[in-house]
Enzyme design. Structure first.
Site, PDB file in Angstrom:
ATOM      1  CD  GLU A 160      -2.766  -1.534   1.985  1.00 26.35           C
ATOM      2  OE1 GLU A 160      -2.708  -0.664   3.321  1.00 26.35           O
ATOM      3  OE2 GLU A 160      -3.481  -2.502   2.539  1.00 26.35           O
ATOM      4  CD  GLU A 265      -4.930  -7.753   1.527  1.00 28.83           C
ATOM      5  OE1 GLU A 265      -5.317  -7.198   2.082  1.00 28.83           O
ATOM      6  OE2 GLU A 265      -4.425  -7.457   1.767  1.00 28.83           O
TER       7      GLU A 265
HETATM    8  O1  9MR Z   1      -7.896  -8.030   8.504  1.00 30.15           O
HETATM    9  C1  9MR Z   1      -6.803  -6.994   8.748  1.00 30.15           C
HETATM   10  C2  9MR Z   1      -7.856  -6.324  10.603  1.00 30.15           C
HETATM   11  O2  9MR Z   1      -7.404  -7.557  11.318  1.00 30.15           O
HETATM   12  C3  9MR Z   1      -6.787  -5.230  11.213  1.00 30.15           C
HETATM   13  O3  9MR Z   1      -7.022  -5.030  11.961  1.00 30.15           O
HETATM   14  C4  9MR Z   1      -6.093  -4.798  10.535  1.00 30.15           C
HETATM   15  C5  9MR Z   1      -4.711  -3.670  10.763  1.00 30.15           C
HETATM   16  O4  9MR Z   1      -3.386  -4.521  10.851  1.00 30.15           O
HETATM   17  O5  9MR Z   1      -4.948  -4.869   8.995  1.00 30.15           O
HETATM   18  C6  9MR Z   1      -6.014  -6.000   8.152  1.00 30.15           C
HETATM   19  O6  9MR Z   1      -5.460  -6.417   7.128  1.00 30.15           O
HETATM   20  C7  9MR Z   1      -5.009  -5.126   6.351  1.00 30.15           C
HETATM   21  C8  9MR Z   1      -4.219  -6.280   5.495  1.00 30.15           C
HETATM   22  O7  9MR Z   1      -3.276  -6.130   6.537  1.00 30.15           O
HETATM   23  C9  9MR Z   1      -3.427  -5.130   5.201  1.00 30.15           C
HETATM   24  N1  9MR Z   1      -4.741  -4.506   3.104  1.00 30.15           N
HETATM   25  C10 9MR Z   1      -5.955  -4.666   3.953  1.00 30.15           C
HETATM   26  C11 9MR Z   1      -5.908  -5.270   5.096  1.00 30.15           C
HETATM   27  C12 9MR Z   1      -7.735  -4.660   5.633  1.00 30.15           C
HETATM   28  O8  9MR Z   1      -7.676  -3.698   6.590  1.00 30.15           O
END
Ligand code: 9MR
Length: 373
Positions: A160, A265
């Protein structure tokens, strides 16, 4: 050579996924058998990789041949202080994958979000100089990748870093190092484990600006001889996005730039869209009209949702030759981050298995078409 190696590993994985019925033995159909061209992954939370969520674990073992950690390898989890690493959850996650013959993916090495606060400042809280940040990045990448060398098939090296308009996100990495932080991260990763695949991963990849920014990044890395194997299109979708035309245009553009693609994802919100991206920091206030299905998803919405997921898979299949993996961002609807983002406390239905652990109709249909059900 790289592709050949990957194909060999895939062939082994797919063999592991295939279920050869023995006489008089009932063999449960496996979802991954319905996808012979690429691996089918799922993000595990720690209750799953630590085998505490028995129902979730049963679904994972039955149906998936690739796993990625939802949170336990993020910087703030695995490297909370400069000289402190916390390995327990990540070690268990990797062991879970090995014990179950799964492709294991690492997520993520360099990400502005969930980065431990110490990373960018000195002991007095002052922003560090570029050379200090470069060294910290190298130490982090090298230490984490070396621990799992030969065990993790591929890493989201940078996550990102590019905005929807194609410009660089003004994160601390960018503010301190400029755009060079990305090639540096890939360079460090390439040296830390030359056999691991390296990925750039982002959301809203159907946005034309972001597409152009990512293509430029891929070309820049390749021109410099820095390896990047695939682009990860996160694919956090909704009932009104992405535009399939733009989504497909991005797939074509990434493949055209000389990398494979993967859908890393995958989820699809069934609720009213209040944010088209997936930036965890962007949240909204709760209101009942934005949480319209607290008890169950109406049949008509469910039918439309399943149809959109089928469209998504049909597009993926068109490019199967260049698709490495499709990964769901969680096991059942109850596990999804989308229940709390962008609005806390909504009841979401974005994943491939419902709250009772039942496979959603679009996948059942696919299994039937493949003669697996
Ligand atoms: O699903 C993840 C959530 O449990 C966490 O709180 C969050 C912050 O670490 O991240 C979410 O996963 C993210 C992923 O690592 C990167 N792309 C976006 C995802 C959704 O926010």
């Amino acid at each position: 050579m790289k592709k050949f190696l990957f194909l060999s590993v895939s062939a082994l994985l797919l063999a592991a996924c295939s279920s050869k019925p023995k006489t008089a033995e009932v063999v449960e159909p496996k979802l991954c058998d319905a996808f012979p061209d690429y691996t089918i992954g799922v993000a595990l939370n720690v209750n799953q990789s630590n085998e505490k969520d028995a129902e979730g674990v049963a679904i994972v073992k039955q149906h998936f041949n690739s796993i990625v950690p939802e949170n336990c390898m993020k910087c703030e989890e695995i490297h909370p202080e400069e000289n402190t690493y916390f390995w327990d959850d990540a070690d268990r996650f990797v062991k879970f994958g090995e014990d179950n013959n799964m492709q294991i993916i690492g997520h993520c090495l360099i990400w502005h979000s969930q980065c431990a606060p110490w990373f960018f400042v000195d002991a007095k809280g002052k922003q560090v100089k570029p050379e200090v940040l470069k060294q910290r990045m190298k130490d982090h990448i090298t230490t984490v990748m070396t621990r799992y060398k030969g065990r993790i098939a591929g890493w989201d090296v940078v996550n990102e870093a590019i905005l929807d308009d194609g410009s660089y996100r003004p994160s601390p990495f960018y503010q301190i190092l400029g755009e060079e932080f990305i090639p540096w991260a890939f360079q460090c990763a390439m040296e830390a484990d030359p056999d691991a695949e390296l990925y750039y991963n982002d959301y809203s990849m159907a946005q034309p600006g972001k597409r152009a920014g990512v293509v430029a990044l891929v070309k820049k890395l390749k021109e410099r001889g820095i390896r990047i194997d695939a682009v990860g299109m996160q694919s956090h979708m909704g009932m009104d996005h992405p535009s399939w035309e733009e989504f497909e245009a991005s797939i074509q553009a990434f493949i055209g730039a000389g990398v494979d693609v993967q859908f890393t994802e995958v989820d699809m919100s069934a609720l009213p869209t209040v944010n088209f991206g997936a930036n965890v920091a962007d949240t909204e206030e709760y209101s009942a009209e934005l949480n319209p299905y607290p008890d169950a998803l109406p049949d008509s919405v469910s039918a439309e949702w399943n149809e959109r997921m089928t469209t998504f898979l049909n597009i993926v299949d068109k490019y199967a030759k260049n698709v490495r993996r499709v990964t769901a961002w969680g096991v059942t609807d109850a596990d999804s981050w989308k229940n709390d983002w962008p609005i806390k406390g909504r009841t979401e239905y974005p994943l491939w298995f419902d709250r009772k652990g039942q496979m959603k109709p679009f996948l059942v249909e696919r299994m039937k078409k493949k003669g697996l059900m």
